[in-house]
Design a protein around this motif. Sequence first.
Motif, PDB file in Angstrom:
ATOM      1  N   ALA A  91       0.810  -1.215   0.000  1.00 45.10           N
ATOM      2  CA  ALA A  91       0.000   0.000   0.000  1.00 45.10           C
ATOM      3  C   ALA A  91       0.849   1.273   0.000  1.00 45.10           C
ATOM      4  N   THR A 150      -9.817 -13.060  -1.945  1.00 42.83           N
ATOM      5  CA  THR A 150     -10.889 -12.054  -2.056  1.00 42.83           C
ATOM      6  C   THR A 150     -11.939 -12.249  -0.973  1.00 42.83           C
ATOM      7  N   ASN A 152     -12.461 -10.540   1.735  1.00 43.75           N
ATOM      8  CA  ASN A 152     -13.020  -9.305   2.293  1.00 43.75           C
ATOM      9  C   ASN A 152     -13.623  -8.470   1.169  1.00 43.75           C
ATOM     10  N   LYS A 154     -15.442  -5.932   1.244  1.00 45.81           N
ATOM     11  CA  LYS A 154     -15.459  -4.490   1.494  1.00 45.81           C
ATOM     12  C   LYS A 154     -14.247  -3.797   0.868  1.00 45.81           C
ATOM     13  N   GLU A 155     -13.197  -4.527   0.618  1.00 45.26           N
ATOM     14  CA  GLU A 155     -12.004  -3.917   0.019  1.00 45.26           C
ATOM     15  C   GLU A 155     -12.131  -3.736  -1.488  1.00 45.26           C
ATOM     16  N   ARG A 156     -13.159  -4.316  -2.094  1.00 44.96           N
ATOM     17  CA  ARG A 156     -13.461  -4.115  -3.514  1.00 44.96           C
ATOM     18  C   ARG A 156     -12.213  -4.345  -4.384  1.00 44.96           C
ATOM     19  N   ARG A 157     -11.574  -5.468  -4.155  1.00 41.72           N
ATOM     20  CA  ARG A 157     -10.307  -5.710  -4.835  1.00 41.72           C
ATOM     21  C   ARG A 157     -10.464  -5.933  -6.335  1.00 41.72           C
ATOM     22  N   ARG A 160     -10.835  -2.594  -7.879  1.00 35.79           N
ATOM     23  CA  ARG A 160      -9.573  -1.858  -7.881  1.00 35.79           C
ATOM     24  C   ARG A 160      -8.707  -2.263  -9.080  1.00 35.79           C
ATOM     25  N   ASP A 168      -4.934   2.125  -7.495  1.00 33.16           N
ATOM     26  CA  ASP A 168      -5.860   1.190  -6.869  1.00 33.16           C
ATOM     27  C   ASP A 168      -5.215  -0.159  -6.602  1.00 33.16           C
ATOM     28  N   ILE A 171      -2.483  -2.086  -2.095  1.00 34.84           N
ATOM     29  CA  ILE A 171      -3.364  -2.446  -0.985  1.00 34.84           C
ATOM     30  C   ILE A 171      -2.765  -3.478  -0.044  1.00 34.84           C
ATOM     31  N   SER A 172      -1.754  -4.219  -0.460  1.00 36.11           N
ATOM     32  CA  SER A 172      -1.224  -5.295   0.372  1.00 36.11           C
ATOM     33  C   SER A 172      -0.271  -4.744   1.435  1.00 36.11           C
TER      34      SER A 172
END
Length: 231
Positions: A91, A150, A152, A154-157, A160, A168, A171-172
């Motif tokens: 991230a 995937t 979670n 909510k993280e909308r990976r 992204r 986007d 994130i990791s």
Amino acid sequence: MRESTRALILCLGLLSAGVASAAAAAARPPGRADPGPAPMSNDVRQVAGWVNASGDSHGLPFVLVDKVGARVFVFYPDGRLRGTSPVLLGAARGDDSVPGIGDRKLSTIRPEERTTPAGRFVASIGNDLGEKDIVWVDYAAAISLHRVITSNSKERRLQRLATPSTLDNRISYGCINVPARFYDTVVRPAFTGTNGIVYILPEIRPIRSVFPGYRADAHGRTEVTSAAPAQ
């Protein structure tokens, strides 16, 4: 096993569709890199060319990670492009891991410490408690290359990865996350039965400060050739 579990938890990524194809590679003249459906930056071309020309990978398969472009390129030992894919990365921007970060609890790692380190790493396949294989890049820093998770929503990976912005893809906690199909059809076959070299290109430091032997000519010529991704 504790390190394997920690690394997998630290490196959640997202699942993307398919493996990028390098179609029409055979029609290209020798010594030219086929970028396929995704652009191959000049830095990637030049570093790949240097690896081929210098023999820096010592006859092993090798991987180039372009943090700026948020893409990974996997090569056969002879320098042909095996496949390429978008990735998720740490991230935070930065080219170094915080000392001792591999032994710290997740809750103590601050956002600005979640970097994917730049450098040359001898990598090999490991496992997550004997159930899932991953490619260890920097074991001490708990950095690996593995299939994305995937769990979670909510993280909308997935969203992204689908956006045109590479921002986007950050994130990791530092690991390199690739689509499951790309891992299974390109990464795992490349590392099965052998070690490989992973070159993570810097995003802040000069390339020569990360790869001391690196040289590229003024025209950015390379020795890269291409092949269709393994299926």
